[in-house]
Design an enzyme around this catalytic site. Structure first.
Site, short mmCIF file in Angstrom:
data_model
loop_
_atom_site.label_atom_id
_atom_site.label_comp_id
_atom_site.label_asym_id
_atom_site.label_seq_id
_atom_site.Cartn_x
_atom_site.Cartn_y
_atom_site.Cartn_z
N HIS A 7 39.52 72.93 40.53
CA HIS A 7 38.67 73.86 39.79
C HIS A 7 39.57 74.87 39.12
O HIS A 7 40.59 75.27 39.69
CB HIS A 7 37.71 74.61 40.73
CG HIS A 7 37.08 75.81 40.08
ND1 HIS A 7 35.95 75.72 39.33
CD2 HIS A 7 37.48 77.12 40.02
CE1 HIS A 7 35.65 76.92 38.84
NE2 HIS A 7 36.57 77.79 39.26
N GLU A 41 35.61 85.22 40.54
CA GLU A 41 35.91 84.12 41.47
C GLU A 41 37.01 84.50 42.46
O GLU A 41 36.95 84.16 43.64
CB GLU A 41 36.27 82.87 40.68
CG GLU A 41 35.07 82.31 39.92
CD GLU A 41 35.40 81.13 39.01
OE1 GLU A 41 34.46 80.60 38.39
OE2 GLU A 41 36.58 80.75 38.90
N TYR A 85 29.01 78.06 42.83
CA TYR A 85 28.59 77.22 41.71
C TYR A 85 27.18 77.55 41.21
O TYR A 85 26.55 76.71 40.56
CB TYR A 85 28.67 75.74 42.11
CG TYR A 85 30.09 75.18 42.02
CD1 TYR A 85 30.77 75.11 40.81
CD2 TYR A 85 30.73 74.67 43.15
CE1 TYR A 85 32.05 74.58 40.72
CE2 TYR A 85 32.01 74.13 43.06
CZ TYR A 85 32.66 74.09 41.84
OH TYR A 85 33.92 73.55 41.75
N PHE A 107 23.77 67.41 38.77
CA PHE A 107 24.80 67.08 39.75
C PHE A 107 25.03 68.20 40.77
O PHE A 107 25.94 68.11 41.59
CB PHE A 107 26.12 66.74 39.04
CG PHE A 107 26.63 67.82 38.11
CD1 PHE A 107 27.32 68.92 38.59
CD2 PHE A 107 26.41 67.72 36.73
CE1 PHE A 107 27.78 69.91 37.75
CE2 PHE A 107 26.88 68.72 35.88
CZ PHE A 107 27.56 69.81 36.39
N ARG A 152 43.76 75.72 32.49
CA ARG A 152 42.86 74.68 31.96
C ARG A 152 43.68 73.59 31.28
O ARG A 152 43.32 72.41 31.34
CB ARG A 152 41.85 75.28 30.97
CG ARG A 152 40.90 76.34 31.51
CD ARG A 152 39.85 75.89 32.48
NE ARG A 152 39.08 74.74 32.07
CZ ARG A 152 37.95 74.35 32.68
NH1 ARG A 152 37.44 75.06 33.69
NH2 ARG A 152 37.32 73.27 32.31
N THR A 178 37.45 67.84 32.25
CA THR A 178 36.62 67.65 33.46
C THR A 178 36.58 66.18 33.88
O THR A 178 36.71 65.86 35.06
CB THR A 178 35.17 68.14 33.17
OG1 THR A 178 35.23 69.46 32.65
CG2 THR A 178 34.32 68.10 34.43
P1 ADP Z 1 35.11 72.19 34.93
O1 ADP Z 1 35.41 72.06 36.41
O2 ADP Z 1 36.05 71.36 34.08
O3 ADP Z 1 35.07 73.63 34.48
P2 ADP Z 1 32.19 72.18 34.81
O4 ADP Z 1 32.27 73.66 35.02
O5 ADP Z 1 31.40 71.68 33.67
O6 ADP Z 1 33.67 71.55 34.70
O7 ADP Z 1 31.61 71.49 36.12
C1 ADP Z 1 31.95 71.96 37.40
C2 ADP Z 1 32.24 70.79 38.29
O8 ADP Z 1 31.04 70.03 38.49
C3 ADP Z 1 33.23 69.76 37.74
O9 ADP Z 1 34.58 70.13 37.92
C4 ADP Z 1 32.87 68.51 38.54
O10 ADP Z 1 33.41 68.58 39.86
C5 ADP Z 1 31.36 68.65 38.62
N1 ADP Z 1 30.71 67.90 37.54
C6 ADP Z 1 30.65 68.26 36.23
N2 ADP Z 1 29.99 67.35 35.50
C7 ADP Z 1 29.59 66.38 36.38
C8 ADP Z 1 28.87 65.15 36.26
N3 ADP Z 1 28.39 64.75 35.07
N4 ADP Z 1 28.66 64.43 37.37
C9 ADP Z 1 29.12 64.84 38.59
N5 ADP Z 1 29.81 65.98 38.77
C10 ADP Z 1 30.06 66.75 37.69
MG MG Z 2 33.73 75.12 35.01
#
Ligand code: ADP
Ligand code: MG
Length: 140
Positions: free
Chosen positions: A117, A128, A51, A59, A87, A93
């Site tokens: 994810h 990944e 990440y 976060f 997706r 998300t």
């Molecule tokens: P996605 O998983 O839909 O691609 P992102 O890449 O933006 O979303 O974020 C990665 C992960 O971080 C999310 O799946 C979620 O687990 C966590 N996350 C994202 N936004 C938040 C938030 N505002 N508060 C807490 N955790 C978050």
């Molecule tokens: Mg993402």
């Protein structure tokens, strides 16, 4: 028809609730094929590296702590336009914003504990998949 690959994680909130099969069924029903899969307990270093793109987000610490809290299932998925298809099957998300019938609408607990994810591009999918799997572990 372009068959591509994407990378998926069934996150700790889902493995804890014994939803590995339920989530995988939704992926398969959506047209994706599991070509690699393993259950692992990520180390902190592994989760931080995975990440890293989010390291400046507020976060980040919470996300890493969550991802190492319990086992996860990492998977390589194959199918037509796999990144986009996955997706769509996952949903937004934030489960409150996810469409009906998606994994996140059906199973996610919160924006953080959102069950799955999925890669966001073909380029990141390749990175990944290689982060967790050797070529010999992927059998299409
Ligand atoms: P996605 O998983 O839909 O691609 P992102 O890449 O933006 O979303 O974020 C990665 C992960 O971080 C999310 O799946 C979620 O687990 C966590 N996350 C994202 N936004 C938040 C938030 N505002 N508060 C807490 N955790 C978050
Ligand atoms: Mg993402």
């Amino acid at each position: 028809m372009t068959v591509t690959r994407t990378f998926s994680i069934i996150k700790p909130d889902a493995t804890r609730r014994n939803l590995t099969g339920a989530v995988t069924k939704m992926l398969e029903d959506g047209g994706l094929r599991v070509v690699a899969s393993k259950r692992i307990h990520m180390t902190k270093a592994q989760a931080e590296g995975f990440y890293a793109v989010h390291k400046d987000r507020p976060f980040f610490g919470e996300l890493v702590d969550f991802m190492i809290s319990e086992p996860v299932v990492v998977q390589a998925l194959e199918g037509e336009n796999a990144v986009l298809r996955n997706r769509e099957i996952m949903g937004a998300t934030n489960p409150a914003e996810a469409a009906a019938g998606t994994i996140r609408k059906t199973h996610a607990l919160s924006i953080g504990e959102n069950s799955v994810h999925g890669s966001d591009s073909d380029e990141n999918a390749a990175i990944e998949i290689a982060y967790f799997f050797k070529d010999s572990e992927i059998v299409g």
